[in-house]
Design an enzyme around this catalytic site. Structure first.
Site, PDB file in Angstrom:
ATOM      1  N   VAL A 103      -7.740 -20.454   7.044  1.00 44.47           N
ATOM      2  CA  VAL A 103      -6.552 -20.444   7.894  1.00 44.47           C
ATOM      3  C   VAL A 103      -5.473 -19.652   7.164  1.00 44.47           C
ATOM      4  O   VAL A 103      -5.114 -19.966   6.027  1.00 44.47           O
ATOM      5  CB  VAL A 103      -6.080 -21.882   8.196  1.00 44.47           C
ATOM      6  CG1 VAL A 103      -4.701 -21.884   8.858  1.00 44.47           C
ATOM      7  CG2 VAL A 103      -7.088 -22.582   9.090  1.00 44.47           C
TER       8      VAL A 103
ATOM      9  N   GLU B 258     -13.439 -38.936 -17.988  1.00 46.16           N
ATOM     10  CA  GLU B 258     -14.747 -38.502 -17.492  1.00 46.16           C
ATOM     11  C   GLU B 258     -15.257 -37.304 -18.295  1.00 46.16           C
ATOM     12  O   GLU B 258     -16.435 -37.218 -18.656  1.00 46.16           O
ATOM     13  CB  GLU B 258     -14.604 -38.133 -16.016  1.00 46.16           C
ATOM     14  CG  GLU B 258     -15.918 -38.069 -15.273  1.00 46.16           C
ATOM     15  CD  GLU B 258     -15.703 -37.885 -13.769  1.00 46.16           C
ATOM     16  OE1 GLU B 258     -14.767 -38.484 -13.210  1.00 46.16           O
ATOM     17  OE2 GLU B 258     -16.468 -37.115 -13.177  1.00 46.16           O
TER      18      GLU B 258
HETATM   19  C1  LIG Z   1     -12.596 -33.120 -11.942  1.00 44.66           C
HETATM   20  C2  LIG Z   1     -12.218 -34.031 -10.812  1.00 44.66           C
HETATM   21  C3  LIG Z   1     -12.855 -35.256 -10.698  1.00 44.66           C
HETATM   22  C4  LIG Z   1     -12.504 -36.128  -9.672  1.00 44.66           C
HETATM   23  N1  LIG Z   1     -13.158 -37.320  -9.587  1.00 44.66           N
HETATM   24  C5  LIG Z   1     -12.839 -38.166  -8.609  1.00 44.66           C
HETATM   25  C6  LIG Z   1     -13.528 -39.417  -8.473  1.00 44.66           C
HETATM   26  O1  LIG Z   1     -14.428 -39.731  -9.233  1.00 44.66           O
HETATM   27  N2  LIG Z   1     -13.144 -40.260  -7.486  1.00 44.66           N
HETATM   28  C7  LIG Z   1     -12.147 -39.924  -6.605  1.00 44.66           C
HETATM   29  O2  LIG Z   1     -11.856 -40.713  -5.705  1.00 44.66           O
HETATM   30  N3  LIG Z   1     -11.492 -38.746  -6.692  1.00 44.66           N
HETATM   31  C8  LIG Z   1     -11.810 -37.875  -7.676  1.00 44.66           C
HETATM   32  N4  LIG Z   1     -11.146 -36.691  -7.769  1.00 44.66           N
HETATM   33  C9  LIG Z   1     -10.038 -36.407  -6.849  1.00 44.66           C
HETATM   34  C10 LIG Z   1     -10.564 -35.969  -5.510  1.00 44.66           C
HETATM   35  O3  LIG Z   1     -11.449 -34.873  -5.666  1.00 44.66           O
HETATM   36  C11 LIG Z   1      -9.378 -35.535  -4.681  1.00 44.66           C
HETATM   37  O4  LIG Z   1      -8.437 -36.583  -4.668  1.00 44.66           O
HETATM   38  C12 LIG Z   1      -9.808 -35.247  -3.258  1.00 44.66           C
HETATM   39  O5  LIG Z   1     -10.803 -34.242  -3.247  1.00 44.66           O
HETATM   40  C13 LIG Z   1      -8.614 -34.754  -2.466  1.00 44.66           C
HETATM   41  O6  LIG Z   1      -9.093 -34.507  -1.149  1.00 44.66           O
HETATM   42  P1  LIG Z   1      -8.368 -33.554  -0.190  1.00 44.66           P
HETATM   43  O7  LIG Z   1      -9.117 -33.571   1.086  1.00 44.66           O
HETATM   44  O8  LIG Z   1      -6.910 -33.862  -0.146  1.00 44.66           O
HETATM   45  O9  LIG Z   1      -8.454 -32.084  -0.872  1.00 44.66           O
HETATM   46  P2  LIG Z   1      -9.730 -31.240  -1.259  1.00 44.66           P
HETATM   47  O10 LIG Z   1     -10.927 -32.048  -1.568  1.00 44.66           O
HETATM   48  O11 LIG Z   1      -9.243 -30.278  -2.298  1.00 44.66           O
HETATM   49  O12 LIG Z   1     -10.051 -30.442   0.098  1.00 44.66           O
HETATM   50  C14 LIG Z   1      -9.196 -29.400   0.563  1.00 44.66           C
HETATM   51  C15 LIG Z   1     -10.084 -28.457   1.373  1.00 44.66           C
HETATM   52  O13 LIG Z   1      -9.229 -27.541   2.050  1.00 44.66           O
HETATM   53  C16 LIG Z   1      -9.825 -26.240   1.981  1.00 44.66           C
HETATM   54  N5  LIG Z   1      -8.750 -25.260   2.156  1.00 44.66           N
HETATM   55  C17 LIG Z   1      -7.696 -25.001   1.343  1.00 44.66           C
HETATM   56  N6  LIG Z   1      -6.931 -23.999   1.853  1.00 44.66           N
HETATM   57  C18 LIG Z   1      -7.507 -23.636   3.024  1.00 44.66           C
HETATM   58  C19 LIG Z   1      -7.203 -22.656   4.022  1.00 44.66           C
HETATM   59  N7  LIG Z   1      -6.134 -21.867   3.959  1.00 44.66           N
HETATM   60  N8  LIG Z   1      -8.043 -22.549   5.082  1.00 44.66           N
HETATM   61  C20 LIG Z   1      -9.135 -23.339   5.196  1.00 44.66           C
HETATM   62  N9  LIG Z   1      -9.483 -24.280   4.289  1.00 44.66           N
HETATM   63  C21 LIG Z   1      -8.678 -24.418   3.227  1.00 44.66           C
HETATM   64  C22 LIG Z   1     -10.465 -26.184   0.591  1.00 44.66           C
HETATM   65  O14 LIG Z   1     -11.476 -25.185   0.560  1.00 44.66           O
HETATM   66  C23 LIG Z   1     -11.026 -27.604   0.500  1.00 44.66           C
HETATM   67  O15 LIG Z   1     -12.331 -27.675   1.031  1.00 44.66           O
HETATM   68  C24 LIG Z   1     -11.483 -35.777  -8.759  1.00 44.66           C
HETATM   69  C25 LIG Z   1     -10.852 -34.532  -8.864  1.00 44.66           C
HETATM   70  C26 LIG Z   1     -11.211 -33.671  -9.879  1.00 44.66           C
HETATM   71  C27 LIG Z   1     -10.512 -32.331  -9.976  1.00 44.66           C
END
Ligand SMILES: Cc1cc2nc3c(=O)[nH]c(=O)nc-3n(C[C@H](O)[C@H](O)[C@H](O)COP(=O)(O)OP(=O)(O)OC[C@H]3O[C@@H](n4cnc5c(N)ncnc54)[C@H](O)[C@@H]3O)c2cc1C
Length: 160
Positions: A6, A102
Site C-alpha cells: 500500500v 531469547e
Molecule cells: C525477534 C522478535 C521476537 C518476537 N517474539 C515474540 C514472541 O515470542 N511472542 C510474541 O507475542 N511476540 C513476539 N514478538 C513481537 C511480535 O512479532 C509483534 O508484536 C507482532 O508481530 C506485531 O504484529 P503486527 O501485526 O502489529 O505487526 P507485524 O507482524 O510487523 O505485521 C505488519 C505487516 O504489515 C506489512 N506491511 C508494512 N507496511 C506495509 C505496506 N505499506 N503495505 C502492505 N503491507 C505492509 C508487513 O509486511 C507485515 O507483514 C517478537 C518480535 C521480534 C522482533
C-alpha cells in the site's frame, strides 16, 4: 487477500492505493480502514548504535545477525593468539527484555550443539554471553516469578 504494497491512502474518497508485482497503483475501496503495518526498531535516541546493532524484524535481519555471530567464531578459529579468543567469543546483548533473553538463549544453544565440534583451535563452549540491562532484573516487564525462572534457567550458560 491481496499481496501488494500500500503506497497511499485517499481518506476523502475512501480508498487505498496498492501495487503488486504485476499491477501498479490499483485503487481498493474501503468502508473502514485499519492500518496495522507493524513497527520499526528504535535505538532509544542512540542512532549511532545502528552500524553495530542491526534490526531484528525480518528474515534478512536474522540471517545477517546469525552471520555476524558465525563470523566471530571463524575469526577466533583463525586467530593464533589464544588471549584474543576470549574477546572474539564474548557476545554482549544490551537489553534483557524478551528479545535479548531469547537471543542469549539461542546463542547458548548454538555453541553447545551446532557449533560444538565444528572447530579445532577453539572450543565454542568457552563463548561468553553477557546480557546487560539497566533494570535490576531480566524480563523487567514480566512478573517477578517469571523473571527468576529465566535467571535460574540461564545459570548453566557460559554467561555472566
Ligand atoms: C525477534 C522478535 C521476537 C518476537 N517474539 C515474540 C514472541 O515470542 N511472542 C510474541 O507475542 N511476540 C513476539 N514478538 C513481537 C511480535 O512479532 C509483534 O508484536 C507482532 O508481530 C506485531 O504484529 P503486527 O501485526 O502489529 O505487526 P507485524 O507482524 O510487523 O505485521 C505488519 C505487516 O504489515 C506489512 N506491511 C508494512 N507496511 C506495509 C505496506 N505499506 N503495505 C502492505 N503491507 C505492509 C508487513 O509486511 C507485515 O507483514 C517478537 C518480535 C521480534 C522482533
Amino acid at each position: 487477500m491481496i499481496l501488494g504494497e500500500v503506497t497511499g491512502v485517499n481518506k476523502e474518497e475512501q480508498y487505498v492505493i496498492a501495487s503488486s508485482a504485476d499491477r501498479r497503483d490499483v485503487p481498493i475501496r474501503y468502508d473502514y480502514l485499519i492500518l496495522a503495518t507493524g513497527v520499526s526498531h528504535s535505538y532509544f535516541g542512540h542512532d549511532e548504535f545502528a552500524p553495530f546493532a542491526p534490526g531484528l524484524k525480518t528474515l534478512a535481519d536474522a540471517v545477517a545477525v546469525r552471520n555476524r555471530v558465525l563470523q566471530a567464531f571463524e575469526q577466533a578459529e583463525a586467530e593464533e593468539d589464544p588471549s584474543r579468543h576470549r574477546d572474539l567469543l564474548t557476545f554482549v546483548l544490551v537489553g534483557a527484555g524478551p528479545t535479548g533473553v531469547e537471543m542469549a538463549g539461542a546463542i547458548a544453544v548454538m555453541v553447545r550443539t551446532t557449533l560444538r565440534s565444528e572447530f579445532k583451535r577453539i572450543d565454542p563452549r568457552s563463548a561468553r554471553v553477557i546480557l546487560a540491562d539497566m533494570a535490576p532484573r531480566v524480563l523487567g516487564t514480566f512478573a517477578e516469578s517469571l523473571s527468576s525462572l529465566r535467571k535460574r534457567d540461564s545459570s548453566g550458560w557460559a554467561s555472566s
